[in-house]
Design a protein around this motif. Structure first.
Motif, short mmCIF file in Angstrom:
data_model
loop_
_atom_site.label_atom_id
_atom_site.label_comp_id
_atom_site.label_asym_id
_atom_site.label_seq_id
_atom_site.Cartn_x
_atom_site.Cartn_y
_atom_site.Cartn_z
N UNK A 110 0.84 -1.25 0.00
CA UNK A 110 -0.06 -0.19 -0.05
C UNK A 110 0.89 1.19 -0.12
N UNK A 111 2.19 1.21 0.14
CA UNK A 111 3.12 2.30 0.24
C UNK A 111 3.89 2.31 -1.22
N UNK A 112 4.63 3.46 -1.39
CA UNK A 112 5.40 3.50 -2.43
C UNK A 112 6.68 4.34 -2.12
N UNK A 113 7.61 3.95 -2.53
CA UNK A 113 9.20 4.75 -2.59
C UNK A 113 9.65 4.99 -1.07
N UNK A 114 9.83 5.98 -0.68
CA UNK A 114 10.34 6.36 0.59
C UNK A 114 9.40 5.82 1.72
N UNK A 115 8.11 5.87 1.57
CA UNK A 115 7.22 5.53 2.47
C UNK A 115 7.34 4.20 2.78
N UNK A 122 9.97 2.34 2.20
CA UNK A 122 11.28 2.01 2.74
C UNK A 122 11.29 2.21 4.39
N UNK A 123 10.68 3.53 4.52
CA UNK A 123 10.58 4.12 6.14
C UNK A 123 9.74 2.83 6.63
N UNK A 124 8.65 2.34 6.22
CA UNK A 124 7.95 1.47 7.04
C UNK A 124 8.84 0.21 7.25
N UNK A 125 9.51 -0.40 6.18
CA UNK A 125 10.36 -1.47 6.44
C UNK A 125 11.36 -1.24 7.35
N UNK A 126 11.90 -0.23 7.25
CA UNK A 126 13.07 0.04 8.35
C UNK A 126 12.70 0.17 9.80
N UNK A 127 11.31 0.84 9.79
CA UNK A 127 10.81 0.77 11.19
C UNK A 127 10.58 -0.62 11.81
N UNK A 128 9.88 -1.47 10.87
CA UNK A 128 9.43 -2.64 11.21
C UNK A 128 10.57 -3.74 11.47
#
Length: 66
Positions: free
Chosen positions: A10-15, A17-23
């Motif tokens: 449901x996310x693209x690009x930096x969003x 990436x940021x979600x994965x890094x946080x997770x």
């Protein structure tokens, strides 16, 4: 794992990436607090990433097949 894949889809690009890094960071902290060695914890997160990407690819292929 499927929940993570669905959120990433449901996310693209930096969003995304940021979600994965946080997770990944949260999982690494949880594994560390459970007594898992840092190297092994990183391997587990890497394995999870491959599983998530595989799940996303399989769902994408299934959509194309329809």
């Amino acid at each position: 794992m499927e929940g993570i894949a669905r959120v990433l889809e449901s996310k693209n690009g930096e969003d995304a990436n940021a979600f994965w890094r946080s997770t990944a960071k949260q999982i690494l902290i949880q594994l560390s607090e459970s007594g898992i060695a840092p190297g092994l914890a990183e391997q587990e997160v890497g394995t999870l990433l491959h599983a998530v990407l595989g799940d996303m690819a399989a769902r994408s292929a299934a959509k194309f097949a329809q």
